[in-house]
Design a protein around this motif. Structure first.
Motif, short mmCIF file in Angstrom:
data_model
loop_
_atom_site.label_atom_id
_atom_site.label_comp_id
_atom_site.label_asym_id
_atom_site.label_seq_id
_atom_site.Cartn_x
_atom_site.Cartn_y
_atom_site.Cartn_z
N VAL A 101 -58.79 69.03 14.66
CA VAL A 101 -59.46 69.74 15.09
C VAL A 101 -60.61 71.12 14.78
O VAL A 101 -59.19 71.88 14.33
CB VAL A 101 -59.99 70.04 16.65
N SER A 155 -63.29 73.31 13.78
CA SER A 155 -65.45 73.91 14.56
C SER A 155 -65.64 75.22 14.25
O SER A 155 -63.97 75.81 15.09
CB SER A 155 -64.93 72.96 15.84
N SER A 169 -73.75 75.47 15.17
CA SER A 169 -72.69 75.19 15.48
C SER A 169 -71.85 74.02 14.23
O SER A 169 -72.96 73.62 13.29
CB SER A 169 -72.38 74.13 16.12
N ASN A 181 -68.95 71.49 12.81
CA ASN A 181 -67.78 70.62 12.06
C ASN A 181 -66.85 70.79 10.91
O ASN A 181 -67.95 70.01 10.63
CB ASN A 181 -67.87 69.22 13.09
N GLN A 219 -64.73 69.13 9.91
CA GLN A 219 -64.63 68.30 9.31
C GLN A 219 -65.36 67.25 8.81
O GLN A 219 -65.54 66.34 7.69
CB GLN A 219 -63.83 66.93 10.80
#
Length: 677
Positions: free
Chosen positions: A234, A236, A247, A249, A251
């Motif tokens: 994870v 984030s 937001s 992410n 990844q």
């Protein structure tokens, strides 16, 4: 002595293509090697050698890599290159930087050092050197972080909260690592986004996961979560402005921008991998003869200092807990926590359970009331046992409870309601409508259920007795909490007023259980405000000469007559006629309303289905403010929302009284786990 022949000369150096020496060929070192070779093919740098620890490893790599491999970092080797990239274990960083920096430019993996004493030494030393020292805080070069920085610069205000999460899959051996050293990237991300030094105000650990809360000079709160858990990586970052949320992410390479009426996904194209960006930055600084570089020693020293200060922020073994609100949710928290903590319950009225708990239908729900919200049904079913465990003796099951569907229903028809009850696993019996109470012409289904009511006055007496018998629980009646502020070291200072006297006290944990005032802590301490819709509602307390009974007509629209457990007393409500005013406020706090009774229309509309109420004597009107999540797509849902703000603060929006004990046990478990960490 080196196990391999030194093959470089100073006259071979070229600032057009900086000559780089890579020290370390573990898993990360191999990634650096491959990236440097890509940059070499692009003409950005030249990888001229690798340094490893042992002669055996040197011999293994020499034939594979096609470039010289060495086993030590002698001065003449360092002087022959333009920069060295140190990708070695954390414990070696400080000594190797001190060894290399006098001779050449240095790029070192984070962290700067394993201790602040070592970090102080490196910083003092680096300030006196002419060569560059860059730390590989690689996420500063992540395209999503760069995009967040760009978006944040366009805002005219500071965010309320920035949250950074870095979790790796749980694996054998992680217990030997310090996450605040090995995974300190979230602290650096906050530093990069907010541009100022934060201070750790709260931290706790659960298993192999660390959580910390930071406060920044501009008022922004930072939250980091890092460690090892589960099976997924994870990465984030979330930036919350209250009315807008960004937001990312990490990844992938995208950023979400979300407001109440807008949802935009920003796809980042032509992106550079973070490690490639960091190595390019280092090579470019050498080529351009840059005097200073970021992230440099000052940034790395600051980030490490913040990270290493986090583990020490732990509450005492017997922490102080402030509970604001003496309703069923607040007192349940007090009962759970008092055996382990010093608890103070602040109640602004003379008696407990005076506001939302009192201005309720006193129905002991099973789930029949929510055919269009399976979430609420499941929540009720999952929490009933806990409620019975604590308050079961105060539930009256002997009062028969009926649910009917309207013959003219549009949304909740007979068949749809039966399907919903079956889907929820609810137990019922189809029966005739109770004679003399329900007009059989107006309904096409009546079921008898297992719901009852709780004895409000007996419940309050029992809670008073329980709290009075808890040695670590202090109940302060007629005491209004007027403010909350941040204290030193993460303490929360609660200001309360009684009889005109102001009192300030420090607490380790704070629970806001004031229902409609859910956003009090958010306004006082800077947490994001949760948008709420407030309804000013009226219920009628009736005197009826009938046996205790509960009847609800769904889509009638939603007419309810609920016995209180006292002879001849009933509560009457209507989904529309009971709502006198509605508002969504900017600060998330309820407006001040002067209620004006709608009892005539309320009686008139309810009597269509329940003719028995037409001639009832109205004992009183009860006015209350109902709070539900605004802009929620599940209009019928009434879930209980427990918000963990971090920093040892919670706010509870009670959906159903039956969920109060489970919610209290959830919060108590969190507090106790943090106290014993």
């Amino acid at each position: 002595m080196s196990a391999c022949v030194f093959q470089m000369r100073k006259d071979q150096r070229s600032h057009d293509r900086p000559r780089i020496l890579l020290a370390g060929m573990g898993a990360f070192g191999r990634q650096h090697f491959d990236t440097w070779k890509e940059l070499e093919r692009a003409g950005c740098a030249e990888l001229v050698g690798v340094v490893v620890k042992t002669a055996e490893h040197c011999r293994q790599l020499e034939s594979q890599l096609g470039i010289p491999v060495y086993t030590d970092l002698r001065p003449e080797l360092l002087q022959a290159v333009d920069g060295v990239d140190l990708v070695t274990p954390t414990g070696t960083h400080a000594d190797l930087i001190l060894q290399c920096l006098p001779h050449t430019n240095v790029l070192a993996e984070k962290p700067l050092a394993a201790t602040m004493r070592e970090a102080d030494r490196v910083r003092r030393f680096a300030r006196k050197q002419s060569h560059l020292l860059m730390l590989n805080h690689v996420y500063r070069f992540h395209p999503s972080i760069i995009e967040l920085q760009s978006l944040m610069k366009k805002q005219r205000k500071s965010p309320r909260v920035v949250t950074a999460v870095m979790l790796n899959p749980l694996a054998p051996g992680v217990e030997d690592y310090d996450p605040f050293l090995e995974l300190l990237h979230p602290f650096d991300i906050l530093d990069a986004l907010l541009g100022s030094k934060g201070s750790v105000a709260f931290a706790h650990r659960k298993d192999h996961v660390q959580v910390a809360g930071l406060r920044f000079p501009n008022g922004t709160l930072g939250k980091v979560k890092l460690g090892w858990t589960g099976e997924q990586r994870v990465r984030s970052v979330e930036v919350d402005y209250g009315d807008m949320r960004l937001s990312a992410n990490l990844q992938d390479a995208s950023v979400l921008m979300q407001t109440r009426d807008r949802f935009e996904r920003i796809i980042l194209e032509n992106r550079c991998r973070p490690l490639e960006g960091a190595l390019r930055h280092f090579a470019s600084a050498i080529r351009m003869r840059t005097k200073n570089i970021e992230p440099g020693v000052e940034t790395a020293h600051r980030t490490l200092g913040i990270s290493l200060s986090a583990p020490a922020r732990r509450p005492p073994a017997k922490p102080r807990v402030a509970i604001i609100g003496g309703g069923i949710f607040g007192v349940s928290c007090a009962i759970e926590l008092a055996p382990h903590c010093e608890v103070v319950v602040f109640e602004r009225h003379a008696e407990l359970l005076t506001e939302a708990t009192f201005h309720n239908q006193w129905r002991h729900h099973s789930g029949f009331h929510y055919p269009r919200s399976i979430e609420t049904v499941r929540e009720i079913q999952n929490t009933r046992d806990d409620f019975h465990d604590m308050y079961g003796s105060r539930v009256i099951q002997q009062i028969v409870s009926y649910y009917c569907t309207s013959a003219s229903a549009r949304e909740i028809t007979r068949d749809r309601y039966l399907d919903a009850c079956a889907a929820g696993g609810l137990e019922f019996t189809i029966v005739d409508p109770p004679a003399g109470i329900v007009d059989p012409r107006q309904v096409d289904l009546c079921i008898r259920t297992d719901e009852g009511v709780f004895q409000f006055y007996n419940l309050r007496e029992e809670i008073e007795a329980r709290l009075g018998g808890l040695p670590n629980c202090e109940l302060r009646r007629q005491t209004a909490v007027t403010n909350a502020k941040w204290g030193k070291g993460g303490d929360k200072i609660i200001e309360s007023r009684r009889d005109g006297k102001l009192r300030r006290e420090q607490f380790d944990f704070v629970i806001n259980a004031t229902y409609a005032n859910l956003n009090l802590l958010s306004n006082w301490l800077g947490f994001p405000v949760q948008p709420l819709r407030f309804d000013l509602c009226e219920m009628l307390l009736l005197d009826l000469p009938i046996d205790p009974i509960c009847v609800t007509v769904l889509d009638g629209p939603f007419t309810s007559l609920v016995g209180t457990g006292r002879p001849g007393e009933f509560l009457l409500s209507h989904i529309h006629e009971s709502v006198l005013a509605t508002a969504v406020t900017r600060d998330g706090l309820p407006p001040v309303w002067l209620p004006r009774s709608n009892h005539r229309d309320l009686i008139r509309q309810c009597s269509r289905y329940l003719p028995v109420v037409s001639d009832a004597r109205i004992i009183e009107s009860r006015f209350a403010i109902r709070a539900v999540r605004a802009f929620n797509e599940d209009y019928d849902g009434r879930p209980t929302v427990v918000t963990d703000h971090g920093f040892g603060c919670w706010s509870i929006l009670g959906g159903k009284i039956v969920t109060s004990v489970s919610s209290a046990r959830n919060v108590a478990a969190n507090i106790l786990s943090r106290s014993n960490a």
